[in-house]
Design an enzyme around this catalytic site. Structure first.
Site, short mmCIF file in Angstrom:
data_model
loop_
_atom_site.label_atom_id
_atom_site.label_comp_id
_atom_site.label_asym_id
_atom_site.label_seq_id
_atom_site.Cartn_x
_atom_site.Cartn_y
_atom_site.Cartn_z
N CYS A 160 0.82 -1.22 0.00
CA CYS A 160 0.00 0.00 0.00
C CYS A 160 0.85 1.26 0.00
CB CYS A 160 -0.93 0.01 1.21
SG CYS A 160 -1.87 -1.49 1.40
N CYS A 177 -13.19 0.61 8.42
CA CYS A 177 -12.28 0.09 7.39
C CYS A 177 -12.27 0.98 6.16
CB CYS A 177 -12.73 -1.29 6.92
SG CYS A 177 -12.95 -2.50 8.22
N SER A 178 -11.09 1.15 5.55
CA SER A 178 -11.05 1.76 4.22
C SER A 178 -11.70 0.79 3.25
CB SER A 178 -9.60 2.04 3.81
OG SER A 178 -8.85 0.84 3.82
N LYS A 188 -10.33 6.27 4.25
CA LYS A 188 -11.64 5.80 4.70
C LYS A 188 -12.78 6.24 3.79
CE LYS A 188 -14.83 4.10 6.77
NZ LYS A 188 -15.33 4.03 5.41
N HIS A 228 -9.25 3.65 -1.21
CA HIS A 228 -7.87 3.17 -1.04
C HIS A 228 -7.51 2.18 -2.16
CE1 HIS A 228 -4.16 1.99 0.69
NE2 HIS A 228 -4.58 1.04 1.50
#
Ligand code: COA
Length: 388
Positions: free
Chosen positions: A87, A209-210, A332, A336
């Site tokens: 990431c 969670c994203s 978020k 992502h």
């Protein structure tokens, strides 16, 4: 580490809307972002292309994407390099572009990132390849599960932090993202929404969670001479860069509640810039899960260890607060698409420093910071940008 080589400026930024982009291909979304950045910069050529992407082979069955993208962008022949650090691939792509310009190798470099996650058969499995296969993923744990362990430890060590404080990170970031036309989820949410959303890995729920996202972003990096010749935007210089690694497996760490790669990458960037955490006016940080934003803002030195969640509760990270964090909506709300995230952070901070952020503009920021990490902070990249 002091300033090295030539000064490097962000002279163009490009980021189309993120989301589930079923009608576009991987190359479509990258080229769209690259053309926006080239147009924004006003350059008639680029000397080199750097692209961050975590896993196009598994998501889209396409490797060798640096050449693919150079070709479809219409610049085949120039050097093109793919950078991968899970990431943190996008942040590392910007750092690689910075080094090409600073070193004198190239004058104008396009650094971009792309990920098209919805095309893959099993995004949770693909993401888990960024965890330690032998000690973590093969035993069935996923990223929400790893961050849930981190969240539980944090709540145990700092009982002043309440479960609701984690939810407030998501509430703040959705409030900012609702004002960002390029964000994936543009809706405001409440603490109650977070606490009643589907349980993913206790204590983290869906709205901690994203999301899973298709998206790309690009920036044009260039010398001071090029920036001055074009003279198109307020000058935004990259004055600090840091990158560091840590064990990938959580069980090999001394602590679950502090990320050493974040601390080390930040130390390098502050030192190169000759700045400290109190000098930062706006920051984009890696909130892949609500607990991550809290730990990262502490490790960047914005707040004391154990006080990050309380700072969110007190509004210190809101736009208008002491240090606005994730004005874009963060991972978020904005989304992502893993390889693009670190580049999009540079887009947001550049626009903030230029004064182009509309409804979510921070009041006259001079210095901004970005922090992007891979997995559970097995890698981290920090950039500091300054308006000249
Ligand atoms: N934030 C806000 N809304 C979300 C969301 C999120 N993270 N994820 C999904 N939604 C919405 C969907 O749009 C859908 O809404 P709808 O019913 O109105 O269409 C609803 O919530 C359910 O979505 P669904 O696709 O069924 O969710 P899911 O259970 O398959 O996936 C997660 C949810 C949280 C598990 C998934 O987004 C995920 O794995 N996130 C983490 C990604 C990750 O680990 N990244 C790497 C970090 S290191």
């Amino acid at each position: 580490m002091a300033q090295i080589g030539r000064e490097v400026y962000v002279i163009g930024v490009g980021m189309p809307k993120w989301g589930e982009l079923w009608d576009k291909s991987l190359r479509d979304i990258f080229v769209e972002s690259a053309l926006l950045a080239i147009d924004d910069a006003g350059v008639d050529h680029i000397d080199s292309l750097i692209i961050g992407s975590m896993s196009p082979g598994l998501y889209n069955k396409q490797e060798h994407i640096a050449s693919v993208m150079a070709d479809y962008l219409g610049v085949k022949g120039i050097p093109a390099t793919r950078v991968e650090s899970a990431c943190a691939s996008g942040g590392l792509a910007v750092r690689t572009g910075f080094m090409e310009v600073a070193s004198g190798m190239h004058d104008i470099v396009l650094a971009g990132g792309v990920e098209k996650m919805w095309d893959g058969e099993d995004f949770t499995m693909v993401l888990a390849t960024a965890a330690d296969q032998e000690y973590e993923a093969f035993h069935g744990i996923t990223f929400p599960g790893l961050y849930a362990m981190i969240a539980n430890r944090y709540l145990y060590e700092f009982p002043d932090t309440k479960r609701e404080d984690l939810a407030l990170v998501s509430v703040k970031n959705h409030k900012n993202g609702a004002k960002n036309p390029r964000a994936q989820y543009r809706k405001e949410i409440t603490v109650e929404n977070v606490l009643s959303s589907t349980m993913v890995a206790d204590p983290l729920r869906l709205l901690d969670c994203s999301p899973v996202t298709d998206g790309a972003a690009a920036v044009i990096l260039a010398t001071k001479e090029v920036a001055e010749k074009l003279n198109k935007h307020p000058f935004t210089q990259i004055v600090g860069v840091g990158a560091a690694t840590d064990t990938i497996a959580l069980d090999k760490r001394d602590s679950l509640i502090s990320f050493s790669s974040v601390r080390k990458s930040a130390e390098q960037a502050y030192k190169m810039a000759g700045l400290n955490p109190q000098d930062i006016n706006t920051a984009e940080v890696h909130d892949c899960f609500s607990i991550a934003e809290i730990i990262v803002t502490e490790d960047l030195g914005f707040f004391e260890k154990g006080k990050g969640a309380i700072a969110v509760r007190e509004g210190k990270t809101e736009i208008g607060g002491k240090i606005p964090v994730n004005t874009s909506g963060g991972l978020k709300s904005k989304g992502h698409p893993v390889g693009a995230t670190g580049v999009a952070q540079i887009v947001e901070v550049t626009e903030q420093l230029r004064g182009e952020s509309g409804d979510r503009q921070v009041k006259e920021p001079k210095i901004g910071l970005t922090q992007n990490m891979g997995g559970t902070a097995g890698s981290s990249v920090v950039h500091i940008l300054k308006r000249r």
